[in-house]
Scaffold this motif. Sequence first.
Motif, PDB file in Angstrom:
ATOM      1  N   LEU A  10      46.949  38.540  48.726  1.00  0.00           N
ATOM      2  CA  LEU A  10      48.246  39.355  49.010  1.00  0.00           C
ATOM      3  C   LEU A  10      49.425  39.877  48.030  1.00  0.00           C
ATOM      4  O   LEU A  10      49.124  39.306  46.954  1.00  0.00           O
ATOM      5  CB  LEU A  10      49.611  38.996  49.576  1.00  0.00           C
ATOM      6  N   SER A  11      49.959  41.310  48.488  1.00  0.00           N
ATOM      7  CA  SER A  11      50.738  41.691  46.536  1.00  0.00           C
ATOM      8  C   SER A  11      52.255  40.458  46.926  1.00  0.00           C
ATOM      9  O   SER A  11      52.468  40.011  47.857  1.00  0.00           O
ATOM     10  CB  SER A  11      51.157  42.936  46.758  1.00  0.00           C
ATOM     11  N   LEU A  12      52.889  40.517  46.020  1.00  0.00           N
ATOM     12  CA  LEU A  12      54.076  39.816  46.061  1.00  0.00           C
ATOM     13  C   LEU A  12      54.906  40.237  47.334  1.00  0.00           C
ATOM     14  O   LEU A  12      55.992  39.667  47.527  1.00  0.00           O
ATOM     15  CB  LEU A  12      54.937  39.974  45.007  1.00  0.00           C
ATOM     16  N   ASP A  13      54.871  40.761  47.167  1.00  0.00           N
ATOM     17  CA  ASP A  13      56.247  41.642  48.508  1.00  0.00           C
ATOM     18  C   ASP A  13      55.453  41.826  50.095  1.00  0.00           C
ATOM     19  O   ASP A  13      55.941  42.350  50.824  1.00  0.00           O
ATOM     20  CB  ASP A  13      56.525  43.319  47.955  1.00  0.00           C
ATOM     21  N   GLY A  14      54.322  40.833  49.875  1.00  0.00           N
ATOM     22  CA  GLY A  14      53.187  40.800  50.801  1.00  0.00           C
ATOM     23  C   GLY A  14      52.616  40.686  51.990  1.00  0.00           C
ATOM     24  O   GLY A  14      52.139  40.980  52.962  1.00  0.00           O
ATOM     25  N   ASP A  21      45.127  51.656  52.916  1.00  0.00           N
ATOM     26  CA  ASP A  21      43.799  50.177  52.837  1.00  0.00           C
ATOM     27  C   ASP A  21      44.058  50.078  51.690  1.00  0.00           C
ATOM     28  O   ASP A  21      42.862  50.119  51.230  1.00  0.00           O
ATOM     29  CB  ASP A  21      42.731  50.222  53.966  1.00  0.00           C
ATOM     30  N   ASP A  22      44.826  50.838  50.744  1.00  0.00           N
ATOM     31  CA  ASP A  22      44.276  51.050  49.240  1.00  0.00           C
ATOM     32  C   ASP A  22      44.255  48.618  48.795  1.00  0.00           C
ATOM     33  O   ASP A  22      45.147  48.530  49.335  1.00  0.00           O
ATOM     34  CB  ASP A  22      45.062  51.571  48.169  1.00  0.00           C
ATOM     35  N   LEU A  23      42.869  48.887  48.127  1.00  0.00           N
ATOM     36  CA  LEU A  23      42.851  46.849  47.849  1.00  0.00           C
ATOM     37  C   LEU A  23      42.999  47.335  46.285  1.00  0.00           C
ATOM     38  O   LEU A  23      42.503  46.372  45.356  1.00  0.00           O
ATOM     39  CB  LEU A  23      41.527  46.373  47.945  1.00  0.00           C
ATOM     40  N   GLY A  24      42.829  48.456  45.344  1.00  0.00           N
ATOM     41  CA  GLY A  24      42.378  48.212  44.243  1.00  0.00           C
ATOM     42  C   GLY A  24      43.540  47.547  43.247  1.00  0.00           C
ATOM     43  O   GLY A  24      43.220  47.532  41.842  1.00  0.00           O
ATOM     44  N   TRP A  25      45.023  47.163  44.098  1.00  0.00           N
ATOM     45  CA  TRP A  25      45.438  45.854  43.400  1.00  0.00           C
ATOM     46  C   TRP A  25      44.897  44.284  43.208  1.00  0.00           C
ATOM     47  O   TRP A  25      45.527  44.057  41.914  1.00  0.00           O
ATOM     48  CB  TRP A  25      47.353  45.682  43.331  1.00  0.00           C
ATOM     49  N   VAL A 148      51.970  42.016  42.000  1.00  0.00           N
ATOM     50  CA  VAL A 148      52.277  43.669  42.105  1.00  0.00           C
ATOM     51  C   VAL A 148      53.297  43.742  43.486  1.00  0.00           C
ATOM     52  O   VAL A 148      53.547  43.435  44.196  1.00  0.00           O
ATOM     53  CB  VAL A 148      51.125  44.280  41.428  1.00  0.00           C
ATOM     54  N   LEU A 149      53.736  44.904  43.077  1.00  0.00           N
ATOM     55  CA  LEU A 149      54.669  45.533  44.433  1.00  0.00           C
ATOM     56  C   LEU A 149      54.099  46.910  44.613  1.00  0.00           C
ATOM     57  O   LEU A 149      54.321  47.425  44.012  1.00  0.00           O
ATOM     58  CB  LEU A 149      56.573  45.460  44.434  1.00  0.00           C
ATOM     59  N   VAL A 150      53.138  46.160  45.878  1.00  0.00           N
ATOM     60  CA  VAL A 150      53.137  47.680  46.773  1.00  0.00           C
ATOM     61  C   VAL A 150      53.924  48.851  47.674  1.00  0.00           C
ATOM     62  O   VAL A 150      53.392  49.651  48.048  1.00  0.00           O
ATOM     63  CB  VAL A 150      51.355  47.544  47.571  1.00  0.00           C
TER      64      VAL A 150
END
Length: 187
Positions: A10-14, A21-25, A148-150
Motif C-alpha cells: 500500500l501507499s503511505l496514504d493507504g 488501478d495503477d500499480l506502477g508505484w 509514495v502518496l498516490v
Amino acid sequence: MRKLTFAMNLSLDGYTAAPGDDLGWSVPSDELFQWWSDRVGGTGLALYGRKVWEEMSSHWPTADQQPGVTLAEIEYARRWRAMPKVVFSSTSRPVDWNTRLVTGDAVSEITRLKAEDGGPMDIVGATLAAAAMRAGLIDEYVLVTAPVLVGGGTPFFTALDSWVNLNLVETRRFPEGVLLTRYETTR
C-alpha cells in the motif's frame, strides 16, 4: 481454526492501487519480492477477489516460461500455481491452477473455511478483504507500505462499525524505504 491474514502493498496514504488501478508505484525490490514469494510458499489457502485474480492469473501461470525470467520469478510462479486458491466472484468464470470458484456469499464461505483444519489463509484484494474486515474475520494485518502518496484509488482499510484493536508484532524495513508492519487482532 485457521488464521486469516490480509497482506498487501500500500501507499503511505493507504491505497492498494492508485486511480485507474495503477500499480506502477509498487514494484518490489528483490528482497521484498523474495519475502512475498516465501509468503506464497507458506500459505495454506489464498482467497482472491475477482480483480486481483484476473491480474495474477493473466501473468503467473506462465511467467516462468517467459524470456528473461529470473530464478526468483520462476520460484514464485511455481509456488503460486501450487498454492490452493479460492476466487470469489459473482460472475462465473473458468478457474485453473489449483483454484476453485465461489459465486455465493463470501463472508459465509470465509467463515466456513476459517473453521476448517489447515494452514494459514491469506486474503488478497481490498474489496474482498473489506467484507471480511467488517465481519471481524481477519486475524492479522500485514501492511507493506511504500513511501509514495498516490492521492486516491483503492483503500487498504474500509469503514467499520466499531474499533478493531491491534497488537504490533513485527516491523521490517526493505530497500527503497518500504516498511512492513504486521499486526494481530486482539479479541
